[in-house]
Scaffold this active site. Structure first.
Site, PDB file in Angstrom:
ATOM      1  N   GLY A  52       2.630  -0.274  -1.750  1.00  0.00           N
ATOM      2  CA  GLY A  52       2.150  -1.257  -0.644  1.00  0.00           C
ATOM      3  C   GLY A  52       0.691  -1.166  -0.457  1.00  0.00           C
ATOM      4  CD  GLN A  57      -3.652   0.737   2.402  1.00  0.00           C
ATOM      5  OE1 GLN A  57      -2.523   0.326   2.588  1.00  0.00           O
ATOM      6  NE2 GLN A  57      -3.998   1.846   1.698  1.00  0.00           N
ATOM      7  CB  CYS A 114      -2.450   6.695   1.274  1.00  0.00           C
ATOM      8  SG  CYS A 114      -3.251   5.548   1.989  1.00  0.00           S
ATOM      9  CG  LEU A 115      -3.281   2.440  -3.141  1.00  0.00           C
ATOM     10  CD1 LEU A 115      -3.019   0.870  -2.983  1.00  0.00           C
ATOM     11  CD2 LEU A 115      -3.775   3.224  -4.443  1.00  0.00           C
ATOM     12  CG  HIS A 156       2.434   4.895   3.476  1.00  0.00           C
ATOM     13  ND1 HIS A 156       2.131   6.111   3.198  1.00  0.00           N
ATOM     14  CD2 HIS A 156       1.448   3.967   3.466  1.00  0.00           C
ATOM     15  CE1 HIS A 156       0.851   6.219   2.649  1.00  0.00           C
ATOM     16  NE2 HIS A 156       0.304   4.879   2.821  1.00  0.00           N
ATOM     17  CD  GLU A 157       1.692   0.274   2.982  1.00  0.00           C
ATOM     18  OE1 GLU A 157       0.892  -0.069   3.285  1.00  0.00           O
ATOM     19  OE2 GLU A 157       1.925   1.057   1.975  1.00  0.00           O
ATOM     20  CG  HIS A 160      -2.082   1.879   6.170  1.00  0.00           C
ATOM     21  ND1 HIS A 160      -2.881   2.650   6.354  1.00  0.00           N
ATOM     22  CD2 HIS A 160      -1.253   2.490   5.067  1.00  0.00           C
ATOM     23  CE1 HIS A 160      -3.097   3.490   5.252  1.00  0.00           C
ATOM     24  NE2 HIS A 160      -2.062   3.367   4.210  1.00  0.00           N
TER      25      HIS A 160
END
Length: 200
Positions: A52, A57, A114-115, A156-157, A160
């Site tokens: 994702g 991000q 997480c990226l 999670h997304e 963000h």
């Protein structure tokens, strides 16, 4: 066909990751710039690789995320772990202005990464099932019911897009580098990890 564009993924500490993203209008969604951004986000997510990626991000405080859990990502994961996580492939999906309209009371806890918190992971408790309303890449209203790992990715997304990172929800004693996670915790049941960390 144009070569894939890789966007820069910002890391924890960038103010944009703590902003609530602005909702997009159907007119904006139709703009070539947004359609191009969706393609670039897809390519960046696949290149990372991740399951994702949210617009904050890549430095943009707007309510847009892409999700995809490719079959190849599941290779090499033990079948019992896939079953425990309720993880199956998820086709490419674009979420614009998403809202979680229903959470299950039942929660599940697994390691999450997480990226934008590169190199780390921690246990995070999330609802096992969610219902999400959103606009797709054509500005059309959609609704999705998800459970297991897919529900976790969505939560999670969407976090963000609301200025939250998984570290806000994590079990702090479980925070680990990915190296140490692979060395000590990766294949253990969550209950065993909790016991080893003195979490009961």
């Amino acid at each position: 066909m144009n070569p894939p564009v890789r966007l820069k993924i910002v890391q924890a500490g960038e103010p944009v990751l703590r902003q609530i993203g602005r909702r997009l209008t159907p007119e904006e969604i139709a703009l070539p710039a947004i359609q191009e951004l969706i393609e670039h986000m897809r390519d960046t997510m696949r290149d990372a690789p991740g399951v994702g990626l949210a617009a904050p991000q890549v430095g943009l405080p707007i309510q847009l995320a892409v999700v995809e859990d490719r079959a190849e990502y599941l290779n090499g994961i033990a079948p019992e772990l896939l079953a425990e996580r309720e993880r199956q492939p998820v086709p490419f999906l674009v979420l614009i202005n998403p809202d979680i309209v229903e959470y299950s009371e039942e929660t599940v806890e697994f390691f999450e990464g997480c990226l934008s918190v590169a190199g780390f992971s921690a246990l995070v408790k999330r609802s096992r099932r969610v219902r999400v309303e959103y606009l797709d890449e054509y500005g059309q209203p959609q609704q999705i019911q998800a459970s297991g790992w897919f529900a976790r990715i969505l939560q999670h997304e969407i976090d963000h897009l609301n200025g939250r990172l998984y570290i806000d929800r994590m079990e702090t004693r479980s925070f680990t580098s990915l190296d140490n996670m692979g060395r000590h915790w990766k294949d253990l049941p969550v209950e065993s990890v909790r016991t080893a960390l003195g979490l009961g």
